[in-house]
Design a protein around this motif. Structure first.
Motif, PDB file in Angstrom:
ATOM      1  N   TYR A   1      -3.042  -4.614  -5.947  1.00  0.00           N
ATOM      2  CA  TYR A   1      -2.948  -4.380  -4.500  1.00  0.00           C
ATOM      3  C   TYR A   1      -4.293  -4.017  -3.848  1.00  0.00           C
ATOM      4  N   GLY A   2      -5.064  -3.163  -4.524  1.00  0.00           N
ATOM      5  CA  GLY A   2      -6.360  -2.771  -3.962  1.00  0.00           C
ATOM      6  C   GLY A   2      -7.296  -3.970  -3.872  1.00  0.00           C
TER       7      GLY A   2
ATOM      8  N   LEU B   1      -6.452  -7.169  -3.692  1.00  0.00           N
ATOM      9  CA  LEU B   1      -5.964  -8.143  -2.710  1.00  0.00           C
ATOM     10  C   LEU B   1      -6.301  -7.732  -1.280  1.00  0.00           C
ATOM     11  N   GLY B   2      -6.275  -6.415  -1.018  1.00  0.00           N
ATOM     12  CA  GLY B   2      -6.573  -5.926   0.335  1.00  0.00           C
ATOM     13  C   GLY B   2      -5.366  -6.001   1.252  1.00  0.00           C
ATOM     14  N   LEU B   3      -5.571  -5.589   2.507  1.00  0.00           N
ATOM     15  CA  LEU B   3      -4.476  -5.485   3.461  1.00  0.00           C
ATOM     16  C   LEU B   3      -3.890  -6.858   3.794  1.00  0.00           C
TER      17      LEU B   3
ATOM     18  N   SER C   1      -7.166   2.462  -7.963  1.00  0.00           N
ATOM     19  CA  SER C   1      -7.190   0.995  -7.927  1.00  0.00           C
ATOM     20  C   SER C   1      -7.828   0.463  -6.645  1.00  0.00           C
TER      21      SER C   1
ATOM     22  N   ARG D   1      -2.284  -9.043   2.325  1.00  0.00           N
ATOM     23  CA  ARG D   1      -2.237 -10.142   1.343  1.00  0.00           C
ATOM     24  C   ARG D   1      -1.363  -9.707   0.174  1.00  0.00           C
TER      25      ARG D   1
ATOM     26  N   ILE E   1      -7.262   1.560  -3.347  1.00  0.00           N
ATOM     27  CA  ILE E   1      -6.511   1.671  -2.083  1.00  0.00           C
ATOM     28  C   ILE E   1      -6.953   2.954  -1.369  1.00  0.00           C
TER      29      ILE E   1
ATOM     30  N   GLU F   1       0.840  -1.203   0.000  1.00  0.00           N
ATOM     31  CA  GLU F   1       0.000   0.000   0.000  1.00  0.00           C
ATOM     32  C   GLU F   1       0.883   1.264   0.000  1.00  0.00           C
TER      33      GLU F   1
END
Lengths: 271, 241
Positions: B106-107, B109-111, A165, B113, A167, A151
């Motif tokens: 990344y978004g 997959l989430g935190l 995306s 992961r 985040i 992140e």
């Protein structure tokens, strides 16, 4: 080596390791996001908070951290919602906190030596409490990078794309600012409000000249920051120099060498 | 056909300026729609209203029947791939192209992961499809404009989106590159069952890719029609084609 027989030197050595780790990591975020001036703004907020605590006889570390957090909490929304460029909002925080710092300095009932100590820092007189605070901050910063590497990488690469995306880019941006504030306020006592800026920027900027890998940049930045701290410390002890200034001069020399020997010097320019 | 994107009397603005005015629009699932118009018509703002990055002043935007708002914006955006028009970056930035592509996942997959075999397979697929095998290990900042756009398309696809938004991705590309990108977009749209919106002020590209065209001027839709009617209107208006 006999220097290590002294307790004050052992603490200073440990303080350089912890401050170098925290500042080295935070510096990567600041340098890649190109918000270097944030170090100055936040360090002055910490300085103003510490002076406020001295004037009103409150805990120095707590109030310097509180002022840092307030500055960070204002910086993010100002740049997001105030339709201002981050550099502009940082400039506003910088001038406001500088004004407050001078105001509180003027209100100090006794001499100004305490205030000057906070400005220049004194790594050779750090206490157990300062070391504890530095350790907590360093662990927090390391954990942040380990747990949220992807992140953070995405946000410091480009906030708009990170947001696009899915985040929570704004939350992570504020999180990074708050951790920067924590790193600055915890190093106030050892490195000083003015010099901490150099310890954040110089090692990370040097690492930026050397590698195309963000992971390597973190390690190099921490290495350069700790190396600068330790070398500056030994130089200060050997030649009877001010420790904070020696550390900054070494970190500047490391940056200069990194620029001279940078493999990126020959990299093509892309327009 | 199921409605994928809906605008209900939407006005969008930045600071004191209203860029899109009282716009209503429905886009069906699987559509490929061209957004055409001159500079300043509000085309990019329309895309940003779809993925919730623009400030909606009034009205509502719906994705698959769900209203886009501040609370669910991040969740909805995970399903919307976005390729921006401008992308300036320092040539020395310490990020290689492969990492930029993976960032797209990344978004989703989430935190806590991290990319695994599925992401590696997707990466290989898009690298092959977009002919990027010779650039993925290069620093992203060192790529040419066309190469950067390929990477950003792959990055958006890594989200495994159901909606793709392309903003002027053909600008500044040479003829061969335009041809290659056009083929890729048509292929991607079909193979990934996407709903695709393409912003361009190049009528040749719009005409080639998009069966439906929305013509915007000054923040309003002045025409929403099929390709043939669009071409007829173009001929009538200035006789360019």
């Amino acid at each position: 080596m006999e220097l290590f027989e002294f307790a004050f030197f052992q603490k200073a050595f440990l303080a350089c390791l912890l401050a170098g780790t925290a500042c080295g990591i935070v510096g990567v975020w600041i340098v890649i996001m190109k918000i270097s001036f944030i170090g100055v703004a936040i360090s002055h907020a910490a300085f103003a908070g510490a002076l406020f605590a001295l004037v009103f006889d409150k805990p120095v570390i707590f109030f310097s951290f509180l002022f840092c957090l307030a500055a960070c909490a204002i910086l993010g929304p100002l740049s997001d919602k105030g339709h201002l460029h981050p550099e502009t909002s940082i400039g506003i925080i910088f001038s406001s906190t500088l004004g407050m710092a001078f105001l509180f300095m003027g209100l100090l009932p006794e001499g100004k030596s305490q205030a000057l100590n906070l400005l220049w820092g004194s790594v050779l007189t750090v206490g157990a409490k300062d070391i504890g605070l530095l350790a907590v901050t360093s662990v927090a910063v390391i954990l942040a990078v380990v747990l949220f590497f992807k992140e953070i990488q995405s946000v410091i690469f480009n906030r708009e794309l990170a947001k696009a995306s899915g985040i929570a880019a704004s939350i992570f941006f504020y999180f990074l600012l708050v951790l920067t504030g924590a790193a600055v306020s915890s190093t106030l006592q050892s490195v000083g409000g003015l010099l901490v800026f150099a310890l954040i920027i110089n090692p990370a900027a040097a690492a930026y000249q050397i590698t195309y890998s963000m992971k390597k940049m973190y390690f190099l930045s921490v290495f350069f920051a700790v190396f600068s701290g330790w070398t500056g410390l030994f130089a200060a002890a050997a030649f009877n120099l001010p420790a904070g200034a020696s550390i900054v001069i070494v970190s500047s020399a490391v940056f200069a060498l990194a620029v001279i020997f940078s493999p990126k010097r020959t990299a093509k320019k892309v327009f | 056909m199921k409605r994928k994107i809906s605008f209900e009397n939407v006005s969008v603005g930045y600071m004191s300026e209203t860029v899109i005015k009282d716009l209503s629009l429905d886009i069906a699932e699987g559509d490929i729609v061209g957004i055409f118009g001159p500079n300043g018509a509000g085309k990019t703002t329309l895309l940003c209203a779809v993925n919730g990055l623009a400030r909606v002043l009034s009205g509502n935007v719906y994705i698959e029947g769900r209203k886009v708002n501040k609370l669910n914006g991040n969740v909805l955006r995970k399903n919307i791939g976005y390729v921006p028009q401008h992308f300036e970056i320092d040539s020395k930035l310490p990020v290689i192209s492969e990492e930029v592509i993976l960032m797209g996942s990344y978004g989703r997959l989430g935190l806590l992961r991290y990319p695994n075999n599925r992401e590696k397979l997707l990466l290989d697929e898009f690298v092959g499809m977009l002919d990027m095998s010779n650039i993925i290990k290069k620093p992203f900042g060192q790529l040419s404009g066309g190469e950067k756009k390929r990477v950003l398309i792959a990055r958006a696809l890594m989200q495994a989106p159901s909606v793709m938004l392309f903003d002027e991705i053909f600008a500044w590309l040479d003829r061969d590159m335009v041809k290659s990108f056009t083929d890729v977009i048509i292929k991607l749209h079909k193979s990934n069952n996407l709903t695709t919106l393409i912003v361009s002020h190049d009528m040749h590209i719009i005409r080639k890719i998009c069966p439906r065209v929305i013509w915007m001027e000054k923040g309003k839709i002045i025409m929403d029609a099929g390709r043939d009617e669009f071409l007829k209107k173009i001929r009538e208006s200035d006789g360019i084609i």
